[in-house]
Design a protein around this motif. Structure first.
Motif, short mmCIF file in Angstrom:
data_model
loop_
_atom_site.label_atom_id
_atom_site.label_comp_id
_atom_site.label_asym_id
_atom_site.label_seq_id
_atom_site.Cartn_x
_atom_site.Cartn_y
_atom_site.Cartn_z
N UNK A 201 21.30 28.14 35.60
CA UNK A 201 22.11 28.77 34.55
C UNK A 201 23.43 29.28 35.11
N UNK A 202 23.37 29.86 36.30
CA UNK A 202 24.59 30.41 36.88
C UNK A 202 25.55 29.28 37.29
N UNK A 203 25.00 28.17 37.73
CA UNK A 203 25.84 27.01 38.08
C UNK A 203 26.63 26.53 36.86
N UNK A 204 25.98 26.53 35.70
CA UNK A 204 26.67 26.13 34.46
C UNK A 204 27.83 27.06 34.15
N UNK A 205 27.62 28.37 34.39
CA UNK A 205 28.70 29.34 34.14
C UNK A 205 29.89 29.04 35.04
N UNK A 206 29.63 28.76 36.31
CA UNK A 206 30.71 28.46 37.23
C UNK A 206 31.45 27.19 36.85
N UNK A 207 30.72 26.24 36.30
CA UNK A 207 31.34 24.96 35.93
C UNK A 207 32.10 25.05 34.61
N UNK A 208 31.51 25.73 33.63
CA UNK A 208 32.07 25.70 32.27
C UNK A 208 32.70 27.03 31.85
N UNK A 209 32.40 28.10 32.60
CA UNK A 209 32.90 29.43 32.25
C UNK A 209 32.43 29.88 30.86
N UNK A 210 31.24 29.43 30.47
CA UNK A 210 30.66 29.81 29.18
C UNK A 210 29.19 30.17 29.37
N UNK A 211 28.67 31.09 28.53
CA UNK A 211 27.27 31.49 28.64
C UNK A 211 26.84 32.19 27.35
N UNK A 212 25.53 32.36 27.21
CA UNK A 212 24.96 33.14 26.10
C UNK A 212 24.29 34.38 26.68
N UNK B 254 28.24 32.01 21.76
CA UNK B 254 28.61 31.61 23.12
C UNK B 254 29.83 32.41 23.56
N UNK B 255 29.75 32.94 24.78
CA UNK B 255 30.83 33.78 25.31
C UNK B 255 31.56 33.05 26.42
N UNK B 256 32.83 33.32 26.52
CA UNK B 256 33.64 32.78 27.63
C UNK B 256 33.87 33.89 28.65
N UNK B 257 34.12 33.50 29.87
CA UNK B 257 34.29 34.52 30.92
C UNK B 257 35.37 34.11 31.92
N UNK B 258 35.96 35.11 32.54
CA UNK B 258 36.97 34.89 33.56
C UNK B 258 36.77 35.92 34.67
N UNK B 259 36.16 35.52 35.74
CA UNK B 259 35.95 36.44 36.86
C UNK B 259 36.13 35.67 38.16
#
Length: 455
Positions: free
Chosen positions: A254-265, A272-277
């Motif tokens: 799940x965390x790998x997907x966040x790093x790739x797409x910058x999106x998560x639930x 669906x939320x977007x993130x920038x960190x």
């Protein structure tokens, strides 16, 4: 009679000890200063064989008598509190040796002054190191170092911090990986916060909610208003994942997907939320160890390890040990409201030579113990020795160093021999037979050496 009194007055006028023996090795003269140094009255020694008064191996005057030669010894420890410079001369008449004389000049005050100067220098070193770091770049103020290794590491961090590349900090436990993560964040100039999460301290069943957060009603007992996760809190800032090697395997996907797409639930969320960190991770495991592990995904490792910042252990940068020691000594003396105590050269040598498997975390604990339990103006070396025994490391510290003052080879070898015999006896629970076998000598010989060295 008058001549004898004049000679005695002249001898005692100077703060020197004089002892004279005849050719039969009997004491025939004992000055007032000799009485003071050794706490022995004239009537207790005059006429006696000098070997009955002192241990033979300590008597330079006997060597002078027997070999008809002059001898000198500097900074000899005559008593626990007094140091003397010794000079022994044979007394000859028409080529015949009739006796010998030894003079002892008290140099205790000189040595005391030198130690005071050494203590003052030690305190100046502490203050100068602390002033240096107080004036240091604010981003690296808490990272104490002197070595070129760490200077190069600082330059590497400054370059990496101004990019958005993921950074993996590697290094043994206790090297201060979180301090480096803070320095990276501060140097980066990001307007968001540094949000830490220790992956090894979160139970698996709570990990997702901690990292992603959750919406209201996500699970029984959840906060009615929901909860922000670490990812959301790190928006426009730095997410610091310590001990990332302990992240649960299902969470890694799940965390790998966040790093790739910058999106998560969020947990229980439908939006669906977007993130920038900015991601900074840390591990005390080697990269090769993570790559070969069945519990860590290699594709995640490649993603988080764009830039590797490796912090070397203290044993690989001995120049930093003393700087850290002084820094912690200054800080902890202030914490406990005690005067700044002096660390002698022997303690500093042993601190530099110890390998510090727990790194800076272990060092600060040892300094704290020294500050709490030492008395007077000097840190107690025995406290550090006791610690080494507790952790089973006393055998890893070389017990000997070149003496600070001049010393004859025989005396130095005697010291080494005495210390080694003492260590062997202690290691064998004071069993003389076993100790003699280890030393390769007979029991009578060992008993003789115990008596000689007063063990």
């Amino acid at each position: 009679m008058i001549e004898k009194k004049m000679i005695e007055a002249l001898i005692n006028f100077y703060n020197h000890s004089f002892t004279i023996i005849d050719k039969d090795e009997k004491l025939i003269y004992w000055s007032d200063r000799a009485s003071e140094i050794f706490n022995l009255k004239h009537e207790d020694v005059i006429g006696k064989d000098i070997k009955e008064v002192f241990s033979e191996d300590q008597l330079l005057i006997l060597e002078s008598l027997r070999e008809n030669k002059s001898f000198e010894k500097k900074r000899h420890k005559a008593t626990p509190d007094i140091y003397v410079d010794i000079k022994a001369e044979p007394i000859t008449v028409d080529g015949e040796v009739l006796g010998a004389v030894v003079s002892e000049v008290d140099v205790t005050s000189q040595i005391k002054k030198e130690k005071e100067m050494e203590a003052l220098k030690s305190k100046v070193d502490i203050l100068s190191d602390n002033v240096k770091h107080l004036n240091n770049d604010n981003h690296f103020k808490n990272i104490i170092y002197k070595s070129s290794i760490m200077e190069n590491l600082k330059n590497q961090i400054e370059k990496a911090a101004h990019t958005d590349a993921n950074i993996l900090i590697t290094g043994e436990t206790g090297v201060g990986k979180e301090l480096f993560a803070q320095a990276i964040h501060k140097t980066s100039g990001l307007r968001g916060d540094l949000i830490p999460l220790n992956c090894g301290a979160i139970p698996n069943e709570l990990f997702e909610s901690e990292l992603f957060g959750y919406d209201r009603g996500a699970f029984t007992g959840a906060n009615k208003e929901g909860n922000k996760g670490k990812i959301e809190l790190a928006e426009d800032g730095t997410l610091f994942l310590d001990e990332i090697g302990e992240m649960p395997l299902d969470m890694q996907v799940k965390f790998l997907r966040i790093l790739q797409e910058r999106k998560y639930f969020k947990l229980g969320g439908k939006k669906e939320m977007t993130t920038n960190f900015r991601l900074v991770s840390a591990t005390n495991k080697k990269i090769t160890e993570l790559l070969s592990s069945e519990n860590f995904r290699s594709d995640l490792l490649y993603r988080i390890n764009v830039i590797n910042i490796h912090i070397p252990p203290l044993r690989e940068r001995p120049d930093d040990i003393e700087s850290l020691f002084y820094y912690y000594l200054f800080q902890l003396s202030d914490k406990y409201n005690t005067d700044l105590m002096y660390a002698d050269q022997e303690l500093l040598r042993q601190i530099r030579e110890y390998e510090w498997p727990g790194n800076a975390r272990e060092l600060i604990n040892v300094v704290e113990r020294l500050v709490i339990f030492s008395n007077g103006s000097t840190l107690d070396n025995d406290i550090f020795h006791q610690y080494l025994q507790e952790v089973g490391q006393s055998h890893n510290i070389p017990a000997y160093s070149v003496p600070a003052g001049d010393i004859e080879l025989k005396e130095y070898v005697d010291r080494l021999e005495a210390d080694y015999i003492r260590q062997v006896i202690e290691n064998n629970d004071h069993n003389i037979e076993k100790s003699a076998a280890v030393l390769g000598i007979s029991r009578p010989t060992l008993y003789s050496k115990i008596k000689k060295f007063k063990l």
